[in-house]
Design a protein around this motif. Structure first.
Motif, short mmCIF file in Angstrom:
data_model
loop_
_atom_site.label_atom_id
_atom_site.label_comp_id
_atom_site.label_asym_id
_atom_site.label_seq_id
_atom_site.Cartn_x
_atom_site.Cartn_y
_atom_site.Cartn_z
N VAL A 134 110.77 -48.25 -28.26
CA VAL A 134 110.70 -48.22 -26.79
C VAL A 134 112.10 -48.29 -26.19
N ALA A 135 112.92 -49.21 -26.71
CA ALA A 135 114.29 -49.34 -26.20
C ALA A 135 115.11 -48.10 -26.50
N LYS A 136 114.88 -47.51 -27.67
CA LYS A 136 115.61 -46.29 -28.05
C LYS A 136 115.25 -45.14 -27.10
N HIS A 137 113.95 -44.96 -26.84
CA HIS A 137 113.52 -43.90 -25.94
C HIS A 137 114.05 -44.12 -24.53
N THR A 138 114.06 -45.38 -24.09
CA THR A 138 114.55 -45.70 -22.74
C THR A 138 116.01 -45.32 -22.59
N LEU A 139 116.83 -45.64 -23.59
CA LEU A 139 118.24 -45.29 -23.53
C LEU A 139 118.43 -43.79 -23.56
N ARG A 169 117.82 -42.24 -20.25
CA ARG A 169 118.96 -42.44 -19.34
C ARG A 169 120.07 -41.43 -19.60
N LEU A 170 120.14 -40.95 -20.84
CA LEU A 170 121.19 -40.01 -21.23
C LEU A 170 120.77 -38.55 -21.09
N ASN A 171 119.54 -38.30 -20.64
CA ASN A 171 119.00 -36.95 -20.59
C ASN A 171 119.84 -36.00 -19.75
N ALA A 172 120.40 -36.53 -18.65
CA ALA A 172 121.18 -35.68 -17.76
C ALA A 172 122.69 -35.75 -18.03
N GLU A 173 123.08 -36.51 -19.03
CA GLU A 173 124.51 -36.65 -19.36
C GLU A 173 125.08 -35.32 -19.82
N THR A 174 126.17 -34.88 -19.17
CA THR A 174 126.75 -33.58 -19.50
C THR A 174 127.82 -33.65 -20.58
N VAL A 233 112.54 -36.81 -26.57
CA VAL A 233 113.06 -37.18 -25.24
C VAL A 233 113.98 -36.12 -24.66
N LEU A 234 114.91 -35.60 -25.46
CA LEU A 234 115.90 -34.64 -24.95
C LEU A 234 115.50 -33.19 -25.18
N GLY A 266 125.84 -32.28 -24.52
CA GLY A 266 125.45 -32.69 -23.18
C GLY A 266 124.49 -31.70 -22.54
N ALA A 267 123.85 -32.14 -21.46
CA ALA A 267 122.96 -31.26 -20.70
C ALA A 267 123.80 -30.24 -19.94
#
Length: 279
Positions: free
Chosen positions: A143-148, A151-156, A178-179, A227-228
């Motif tokens: 759960v913590a891994k997916h949450t982090l 948060r990084l999904n939009a990181e370029t 997730v990504l 990155g995205a």
């Protein structure tokens, strides 16, 4: 008046014992004490280079307690070298408390630069290096891994992680979930060692490679994730095709979310694009 000693932060090899600087060897020979993460492990390196300086153990479990003693020794004029088991101390290794205390007590801290697994892997990854974000180890719990990762999904910027052989497959699977399975990934394992290996591809391809042979999951890993896309114009054409197809059967918000997850893109960018397609 006794002159205050210096704490040297000394980088050591991550595999190949020849990956150490002349300056590092000189410092390790000249200091009064070497503070090592694991004295038994570091003894092999010191013996290889003929260093006989005495050592003391400084690791995650005793660092706060031993920092006070080392600060007193430094203030009394002793010079100390801090080393970790491999690479640059403090980079996902012990040392923060000691360095922080040195700064509080005006004890000089001098870095002796050298090997860092994250930088070595990134330089050979084939992913953009103009901007990168180092995370260290991802959380163990799912759960913590997916949450982090969310948060990084939009990181370029390219994101850099360390990972253990026991968790590398689960972590890449989480990235797929997730990504998106099309997010570009590069992994480096056993860097500078005999079985050094780099493998790059989409998240789905890298996961398949890890699962096809148990040997692919052995070793210490550096995991790098592209990155995205920074703007809508960089959206892959295939994502537009999928978005249009899904919009015929699903609400735009849901279609954008599925497409974003599949290709590792920004949901909002796809949602806004979808609005223009509805016009």
């Amino acid at each position: 008046m006794v002159k205050t000693g210096t704490l040297f932060i000394v980088s050591t090899p991550i595999g190949n014992l020849d990956d150490i600087t002349h300056r590092a060897i000189k410092v390790l020979n000249e200091v009064d004490l070497i503070a090592a993460e694991d004295t038994r492990h570091s003894q092999k390196l010191l013996q290889h280079w003929g260093v006989s300086t005495r050592m003391t153990a400084v690791h995650d479990h005793n660092e706060k307690q031993i920092a006070d003693r080392l600060i007193e020794q430094l203030k009394n004029g002793l010079n100390v070298a801090l080393i970790s088991d491999a690479g640059t101390p403090l980079i996902s290794d012990p040392g923060y408390n000691l360095v922080n205390r040195c700064r509080e007590h005006q004890v000089p801290v001098v870095p002796i630069p050298g090997v860092c697994a994250a930088i070595a892997a990134l330089s050979a990854s084939g992913l953009p290096t103009d901007q990168f974000l180092f995370i260290g180890f991802l959380p163990v719990k799912q759960v913590a891994k997916h949450t982090l990762l969310e948060r990084l999904n939009a990181e370029t910027a390219t994101t850099v992680f360390y990972e253990s052989p026991r968790r590398i497959a689960d972590t890449v699977k989480a990235i797929v979930e997730v990504l998106g399975e099309q997010r570009r990934i590069s992994i480096g394992k056993e860097i500078t060692k005999t079985f050094e290996t780099f493998y790059a591809g989409t998240a789905a391809e890298v996961l398949a490679w890890l699962l096809e042979d148990a040997n692919h999951q052995r070793g210490e890993f550096v995991l790098m994730v592209a990155g995205a896309p920074e703007n809508d114009s960089e959206l892959p054409p295939e994502s537009l095709i999928l978005l249009k197809t899904l919009m015929q059967e699903l609400p735009l918000k849901k279609a954008a979310a599925i497409t974003a997850q599949h290709y590792g893109l920004k949901k909002n960018a796809l949602y806004q694009l979808g609005l223009t397609l509805n016009d």
